[in-house]
Design a protein around this motif. Sequence first.
Motif, PDB file in Angstrom:
ATOM      1  N   GLY A  96      46.172  37.221  51.258  1.00  0.00           N
ATOM      2  CA  GLY A  96      45.569  37.179  52.434  1.00  0.00           C
ATOM      3  C   GLY A  96      44.201  37.581  52.140  1.00  0.00           C
ATOM      4  O   GLY A  96      43.315  36.973  52.795  1.00  0.00           O
ATOM      5  N   ILE A  97      43.854  38.620  51.157  1.00  0.00           N
ATOM      6  CA  ILE A  97      42.564  38.773  50.987  1.00  0.00           C
ATOM      7  C   ILE A  97      41.636  37.586  50.328  1.00  0.00           C
ATOM      8  O   ILE A  97      40.434  37.285  50.820  1.00  0.00           O
ATOM      9  N   VAL A  98      42.476  36.793  49.439  1.00  0.00           N
ATOM     10  CA  VAL A  98      41.864  35.683  49.040  1.00  0.00           C
ATOM     11  C   VAL A  98      41.406  34.535  50.104  1.00  0.00           C
ATOM     12  O   VAL A  98      40.586  33.971  50.209  1.00  0.00           O
ATOM     13  N   LYS A  99      42.818  34.413  50.966  1.00  0.00           N
ATOM     14  CA  LYS A  99      42.501  33.587  51.956  1.00  0.00           C
ATOM     15  C   LYS A  99      41.409  34.113  52.999  1.00  0.00           C
ATOM     16  O   LYS A  99      40.350  33.114  53.386  1.00  0.00           O
ATOM     17  N   LYS A 100      41.168  35.282  53.141  1.00  0.00           N
ATOM     18  CA  LYS A 100      40.036  35.828  53.863  1.00  0.00           C
ATOM     19  C   LYS A 100      38.674  35.488  53.341  1.00  0.00           C
ATOM     20  O   LYS A 100      37.375  35.335  54.188  1.00  0.00           O
ATOM     21  N   HIS A 101      38.800  35.297  52.053  1.00  0.00           N
ATOM     22  CA  HIS A 101      37.337  35.004  51.242  1.00  0.00           C
ATOM     23  C   HIS A 101      37.361  33.645  51.343  1.00  0.00           C
ATOM     24  O   HIS A 101      36.429  32.936  50.452  1.00  0.00           O
ATOM     25  N   PHE A 102      38.146  32.647  51.735  1.00  0.00           N
ATOM     26  CA  PHE A 102      37.897  31.292  51.764  1.00  0.00           C
ATOM     27  C   PHE A 102      38.430  30.832  50.606  1.00  0.00           C
ATOM     28  O   PHE A 102      37.844  29.820  49.710  1.00  0.00           O
ATOM     29  N   GLY A 103      39.017  31.336  49.698  1.00  0.00           N
ATOM     30  CA  GLY A 103      39.485  31.039  48.532  1.00  0.00           C
ATOM     31  C   GLY A 103      40.805  30.714  48.053  1.00  0.00           C
ATOM     32  O   GLY A 103      41.574  30.489  49.363  1.00  0.00           O
TER      33      GLY A 103
END
Length: 317
Positions: free
Chosen positions: A284-291
């Motif tokens: 979720g954190i990585v997706k939040k960073h558009f990664g």
Amino acid sequence: MSSHDPLLAESANATCSPLSAADVTADRVKELLRSNEELMQLNAKLSDAQDKLMQSEKMASIGQLAAGVAHEINNPIGFIFSNFGTLERYLGDLFQMLAAYEEAESALAGTPAAARLRALREKIELDFLKEDIPSLMAESKDGITRVRNIVQNLKDFSRVDTSQKWVLADLHHGIDSTLNIVNNEIKYKAEVVKAYGELPDIECLPSELNQVFMNLLVNAAHAIQADRGVITISTGADDSRVWVEIQDTGEGIAKENLGRIFDPFFTTKAVGKGTGLGLSLSYGIVKKHFGSIDVFSEQGIGTRFRVTLPIQHPQEA
């Protein structure tokens, strides 16, 4: 008598009806048993999920407590470090004065004062003290510096002294800080090899990315069942993105589990060893960073996680 005789038909129906009712009853019992079994399984899953959520909440509270303690420790460590520097300067001045007294001893030769000075010098082992005190000071200062760095790493990791804002940050600094935090989890299990490339600062929430690195590093350490393994951290970048890879020489992940490792509450660890939330939160954190976060694993060989992040947020974001 005709085969279509109503009396015969009625008699046949009367004979078959009890059997049909029994069949329907048996089907209903089976259905109720199946529903009851499903409810029991669902209840067990809900109970397990509740336990894991409670454990996760406890861990979050412990993390907040540790961050608060680190924040409070920082102040006394700060003035101890400052006082230590002052003490070093004072000792330097005292050693200069002592050297001047030693030069003046020759003028007192043959006097009772010279004899007392010589006896005192031998008693306190002055020559040894002059060599040992600077060494003790250096070792003590190094110890205080290490404590100060650990506290600062805790603060960097939790960001207890800053607001949660998107900033430009150095990922290498975040990885190194996180390594210091999880050192006790890794040092007995694996050697850490750094293969850092050139990385620009990226737009991110540093504390959240540190959480991702922590989860991946701790998982890598737990995956190593041999006496000692290797965890390799590699980084690199292109024109618009950076990537971080964390690879271990652990047991690897079974193919049937690869598609589920980012699911909440899914874990292959023993009961009490993991909540099954670490990789889900990291995703979720990585997706939040558009990664993106990808995993490559082979049983008996090891696992490699690759986190890819944009240097700056996409324009549409």
